[in-house]
Each structure stands twice: as structure tokens, then as C-alpha cells.
Design a protein around this motif. Structure first.
Motif, short mmCIF file in Angstrom:
data_model
loop_
_atom_site.label_atom_id
_atom_site.label_comp_id
_atom_site.label_asym_id
_atom_site.label_seq_id
_atom_site.Cartn_x
_atom_site.Cartn_y
_atom_site.Cartn_z
N GLY A 1 -1.27 -15.68 -5.77
CA GLY A 1 -1.33 -15.29 -4.37
C GLY A 1 -2.10 -14.02 -4.11
N ALA A 2 -2.95 -13.60 -5.06
CA ALA A 2 -3.69 -12.35 -4.89
C ALA A 2 -4.60 -12.37 -3.67
CB ALA A 2 -4.50 -12.06 -6.15
N LEU A 3 -5.12 -13.55 -3.33
CA LEU A 3 -6.05 -13.64 -2.21
C LEU A 3 -5.40 -13.33 -0.86
CD1 LEU A 3 -8.24 -16.73 -3.15
CD2 LEU A 3 -8.84 -14.32 -3.27
N ARG A 4 -4.07 -13.28 -0.84
CA ARG A 4 -3.39 -12.93 0.43
C ARG A 4 -3.77 -11.53 0.90
NH1 ARG A 4 1.41 -14.99 -2.05
NH2 ARG A 4 2.23 -12.87 -2.15
N GLY A 5 -4.25 -10.69 0.00
CA GLY A 5 -4.57 -9.31 0.38
C GLY A 5 -6.00 -9.09 0.82
N TRP A 6 -6.72 -10.18 1.17
CA TRP A 6 -8.14 -10.05 1.49
C TRP A 6 -8.43 -9.10 2.66
CZ3 TRP A 6 -9.96 -11.43 6.31
CH2 TRP A 6 -9.10 -12.21 7.09
N ALA A 7 -7.47 -8.91 3.56
CA ALA A 7 -7.72 -8.11 4.76
C ALA A 7 -7.29 -6.66 4.62
CB ALA A 7 -7.01 -8.75 5.96
N ILE A 8 -6.78 -6.26 3.46
CA ILE A 8 -6.23 -4.91 3.32
C ILE A 8 -7.28 -3.83 3.59
CG2 ILE A 8 -5.22 -3.27 1.67
CD1 ILE A 8 -3.84 -5.68 0.35
N ASP B 1 7.21 -7.15 -4.37
CA ASP B 1 6.16 -7.59 -5.30
C ASP B 1 5.53 -6.36 -5.96
OD1 ASP B 1 3.69 -8.51 -6.43
OD2 ASP B 1 3.80 -10.27 -5.13
N PRO B 2 5.40 -6.34 -7.29
CA PRO B 2 4.77 -5.17 -7.95
C PRO B 2 3.38 -4.86 -7.42
CG PRO B 2 5.80 -6.61 -9.57
CD PRO B 2 5.86 -7.34 -8.26
N ARG B 3 2.68 -5.89 -6.94
CA ARG B 3 1.34 -5.65 -6.42
C ARG B 3 1.35 -4.84 -5.13
NH1 ARG B 3 -0.59 -11.78 -6.83
NH2 ARG B 3 1.48 -11.92 -5.90
N ALA B 4 2.50 -4.85 -4.42
CA ALA B 4 2.60 -4.04 -3.21
C ALA B 4 2.48 -2.55 -3.56
CB ALA B 4 3.92 -4.31 -2.50
N GLU B 5 3.08 -2.15 -4.69
CA GLU B 5 2.95 -0.76 -5.13
C GLU B 5 1.52 -0.47 -5.56
OE1 GLU B 5 5.99 1.50 -5.30
OE2 GLU B 5 6.05 -0.05 -3.75
N HIS B 6 0.88 -1.43 -6.23
CA HIS B 6 -0.51 -1.25 -6.65
C HIS B 6 -1.43 -1.11 -5.43
CE1 HIS B 6 0.47 -3.45 -10.71
NE2 HIS B 6 1.10 -2.30 -10.56
N VAL B 7 -1.12 -1.85 -4.38
CA VAL B 7 -1.92 -1.76 -3.15
C VAL B 7 -1.83 -0.36 -2.57
CG1 VAL B 7 -1.99 -2.48 -0.73
CG2 VAL B 7 -1.90 -4.19 -2.54
N LYS B 8 -0.63 0.22 -2.55
CA LYS B 8 -0.48 1.57 -2.01
C LYS B 8 -1.30 2.57 -2.80
CE LYS B 8 4.16 0.86 -0.09
NZ LYS B 8 5.58 1.31 -0.10
N VAL B 9 -1.24 2.48 -4.13
CA VAL B 9 -2.04 3.36 -4.97
C VAL B 9 -3.53 3.16 -4.67
CG1 VAL B 9 -2.71 3.90 -7.34
CG2 VAL B 9 -0.31 3.46 -6.80
N ALA B 10 -3.95 1.91 -4.53
CA ALA B 10 -5.36 1.61 -4.29
C ALA B 10 -5.82 2.12 -2.92
CB ALA B 10 -5.59 0.10 -4.38
N VAL B 11 -4.98 1.96 -1.90
CA VAL B 11 -5.34 2.46 -0.57
C VAL B 11 -5.49 3.97 -0.60
CG1 VAL B 11 -4.49 2.77 1.79
CG2 VAL B 11 -4.33 0.52 0.70
N LEU B 12 -4.57 4.65 -1.25
CA LEU B 12 -4.66 6.11 -1.34
C LEU B 12 -5.89 6.53 -2.14
CD1 LEU B 12 -0.89 6.89 -2.03
CD2 LEU B 12 -2.15 7.32 0.08
N ALA B 13 -6.13 5.87 -3.28
CA ALA B 13 -7.28 6.22 -4.12
C ALA B 13 -8.59 5.91 -3.41
CB ALA B 13 -7.21 5.47 -5.45
#
Length: 436
Positions: A136-143, A378-390
């Protein structure tokens, strides 16, 4: 076509509009500083010995269960407080296209095209990096598709204080348009379960609200309950409740005048509501959302490396830093190419690239879409936060470097726009064909 008759990109607009935008930018800059403080506080708190207290606060549930509104504070911030943010964004967008300088289609096409490019290219880059990864990684295409207005303008206030008014208006309008595109994406692609009855019922209080504001009614005891009911029914329908903020804003009338910001411009309800709610949005709603959303346990350098090697995180960072830069710059260049327009005197494509990089500062809406895409557990939710900040930090630093190189040019242009020899309150360039 002679060089003098060609359309000019980022040409100077009207003085009242430039002055109004300047006031908005000053208020948003304060909001951006508060947003930054809240985000840092959330990060420090979530990585301190008191992290359980942070999680308990974020997950604390309040509200009437009978109305399906027994929600965590984090959800209240994302669904409720951000509705205020989108209400203000909707007011600003309508004001720009109805009574502002962007009512001229030739002016509006540049930031709108840039916003569209800044949505499509990051989404494409994210998809390419995550296609075939599964889970389900493609669900984050709009982030990575939205620019954070407050955060970007806060950076601009530090490094681009002398930026020409036309470039400031371009960045503000671009950010507002792509935030509105993001809310359309949220409504269309992130509505998992649609309840038709509450959605149709939303039209009733929304219509009554619209009739009242069209009749110039300002009574808060009438309008606020209708707005709250519209929000509640939208939430119950399964469509993200922040959509209600945009719909409510679009019903508010904007006063038209022969010249943007003319003598009647202060009489409209849109301006009245914007003055009332912008401080609430920038000074409270967005910082509280950041405080309750940006807290992510990084786990040291190893945890940071683990997060950023996730294809989801790589897609977000690449979308924000590379996608926004390529999309905004390419769309602006295409407009110039097909209209045979040229950049206004004194400006260069380095200025466009600098603003395009700054468009990669995506924070508020990116965090919101990340939560909608992957949920809270979802662990990827935490990864998204790190990625958005970075990604946002990287974009801010790169934009600072590019815009700093052009600071001498901006100082000269700013000085030219500030000369007022007759001391009538209007700079000379706006009295001698400023809208060129």
C-alpha cells in the motif's frame, strides 16, 4: 511580436494589492515562527523521557460519542483546527481571483500553472520510486504535493525581505492554490467510506450560511452554529471535514472594485472574516496541529537512517525537494514559452528556481495527507513524518542559498519600489504605469 509588446511575467501590479499582500505576509511570518517552535517542541518532547506523556496527550479522546465526535486531540487538530486554516485559504483564493490582481487571466495563469506543475511532478516522482514496493505504499502519492504557506513565508521573511512584491504574490498564490488542490485530492482520493445522507444534509446548513453571508449578515451567533453543523455533517459523511472550511469560504462574498484594493475593498465580508480568522489560523490552529502531529520518535542516527531508506520516505523527500523545484519551474517556463512572455525587468530564472525550491517546504498539509494515507499505527506513518521534516528543512536551506545569491538584486528592486518623492503614501513606480 516586438519585445516591448510581449507579456511580462511577474510584472508589478497595483499598489493597494501589493500593500495588502505585504500585510498578509507579515502576519503569516509570525504564524510561521510559531509553527516552527511548535514543531521543534513536538520533536523534542517525543524524543525525551517524557514521550509517553506526549503520546497520552495526542491520543486523549474528548467529544460527544453519540455524534461520532469522540475523537483524539490529534484528530481534532487535523479535522477541526485545519478546517479554520482551509477556510482562510479559501477566502484568500476567492479574494485574489474576484477582486485582486489575479482577476486578470493573464496574471492568474502563471501561479495556477505553477501550482499544478508543483502537484503533478512530486506525485509522479513518488509513484516511480514506490511502484512495485507493495504494502500500500502508493497510497502516499499526494504527501509531497502541497506547500506550507506559513513555513515557506517564514523562511522568505528571513532570507527574502527585499523580494519584489510580484514574486511574493506569486509564492503566496501558488501555495494557496496547491493547498486547495490538495484538499480536492483529499476529498476525492482519501475518502474511504462515503455516507451519502450526511453529505447531502451538509448542503442545508451550507446553503443557509451562504444566504446569510450574501445578505451581509455578520452575527456570530447565527453563522458559527451553521458552520459547525456543516463541519459536523461533512465529518459524518466520511469526506475529510476540512473540505467544509473551503466550501464555507467560497460562499462568502468579495467586494469587486474597478481597481484591486480600491476604496470599497475593505467593505466585503471576505476581508472582514479574513482579518478575524487569519490570526486564529496562523497563531493557534496550525501551531497546535504541528505540536500534535510532528512528534515522531527518531531513535538516533540509526533510526533516522532506517526511516529515510524506506522507499515511502525517499519518495516524499524527492517529491518535496526535486519534484516541487522541477514542477514549478517547468510549468512557469512552459507558460513563458507558449505565451512568448519574458521575465520582468531585473528578474531572472534563478529567482523562479529559488521560489520553486521554497515551494518544497511542505509541512502542514503533507503531515495531514500522511496521516490519511497510512493511519496512526503504520510504521510508515512515522517514516513519513521524518521525511516531511527532512524534505522541508532541505528545501528551506537550498532556497536560502539560492535566494541569498540574488539578495543584492532584490535590494535594488526593493529600493526602486519604495521611492515616494511626493510623499503621498504611494511609491512613484505605482503612479507611473506600475501595472505594466
Amino acid at each position: 511580436m516586438s519585445d516591448s509588446s510581449r507579456m511580462s511575467l511577474f510584472r508589478r501590479g497595483s499598489w493597494p494589492e501589493a500593500r495588502r499582500i505585504g500585510e498578509i505576509l507579515r502576519r503569516e511570518t509570525i504564524g510561521g515562527a510559531l509553527l516552527l517552535v511548535a514543531a521543534v517542541a513536538a520533536l523534542v518532547w517525543a524524543n525525551s523521557p517524557w514521550a509517553p506523556a506526549y503520546e497520552a496527550l495526542r491520543d486523549w479522546q474528548v467529544g460527544p460519542a453519540a455524534w461520532h465526535l469522540h475523537l483524539s486531540l490529534g484528530t481534532w487538530a487535523a479535522d477541526g483546527l485545519l478546517a479554520i486554516f482551509f477556510f482562510v485559504a479559501g477566502l484568500e483564493l476567492k479574494r485574489e481571483f474576484v477582486a485582486g490582481d489575479l482577476r486578470d487571466p493573464r496574471r492568474a495563469v502563471v501561479p495556477v500553472a505553477a501550482a499544478v506543475g508543483g502537484v503533478l511532478v512530486p506525485a509522479l516522482i513518488y509513484t516511480v520510486l514506490n511502484i512495485g514496493t507493495g504494502g500500500g505504499a502508493l497510497r502516499g502519492w499526494a504527501i509531497a504535493t502541497a506547500t506550507d504557506i506559513a513555513f515557506a513565508l517564514a523562511v522568505l521573511a528571513v532570507v527574502g525581505r527585499h523580494l519584489p512584491a510580484a514574486l511574493r504574490i506569486f509564492l503566496l498564490t501558488l501555495a494557496v492554490v496547491d493547498d486547495l488542490l490538495a484538499i480536492v485530492i483529499i476529498a476525492v482520493f482519501y475518502t474511504a467510506h462515503l455516507a451519502v445522507a450526511p453529505l447531502l444534509a451538509t448542503l442545508v446548513p451550507l446553503a443557509v450560511f451562504g444566504v446569510l453571508v450574501q445578505r451581509r449578515v455578520r452575527s456570530w451567533w447565527l453563522l458559527l452554529p451553521l458552520a459547525a453543523l456543516t463541519w459536523g455533517l461533512m465529518h459524518a459523511s466520511g469526506v475529510h471535514a476540512t473540505v467544509a472550511g473551503v466550501l464555507l469560504a467560497f460562499t462568502v462574498p468579495v467586494v469587486r472594485s474597478d481597481q484591486a484594493g480600491g476604496p470599497q475593498a475593505g467593505l466585503g465580508l471576505a476581508e472582514h472574516f479574513e482579518q478575524r480568522f487569519r490570526p486564529l489560523s496562523a497563531g493557534f490552529a496550525v501551531p497546535v496541529f504541528a505540536l500534535l502531529s510532528a512528534g515522531v520518535t527518531i531513535g538516533g542516527l540509526h533510526g533516522l537512517a532506517t526511516a529515510l531508506t524506506d522507499p515511502v520516505a525517499l519518495g516524499v523527500v524527492a517529491g518535496l525537494v526535486a519534484g516541487k523545484t522541477i514542477g514549478i519551474t517547468a510549468a512557469t517556463w512552459l507558460v513563458a514559452r507558449f505565451t512568448r512572455a519574458r521575465l520582468d525587468e531585473g528578474l531572472s530564472w534563478a529567482d523562479v528556481i529559488g521560489l520553486a525550491i521554497l515551494g518544497g517546504v511542505g509541512f502542514t498539509v503533507s503531515l495531514l495527507v500522511g496521516e490519511l494515507a497510512f493511519g496512526a499505527h503504520d510504521p510508515r506513518a512515522e517514516h513519513v513524518k521524518v521525511a516531511v521534516l527532512a524534505g522541508s528543512l532541505t528545501a528551506a536551506l537550498l532556497a536560502t542559498a539560492v535566494l541569498r545569491l540574488r539578495n543584492r538584486v532584490y535590494r535594488r528592486l526593493h529600493a526602486a519600489e519604495s521611492v515616494d518623492t511626493d510623499r503621498d503614501g504611494t511609491p512613484d513606480v505605482y503612479e507611473t504605469g506600475g501595472d505594466r
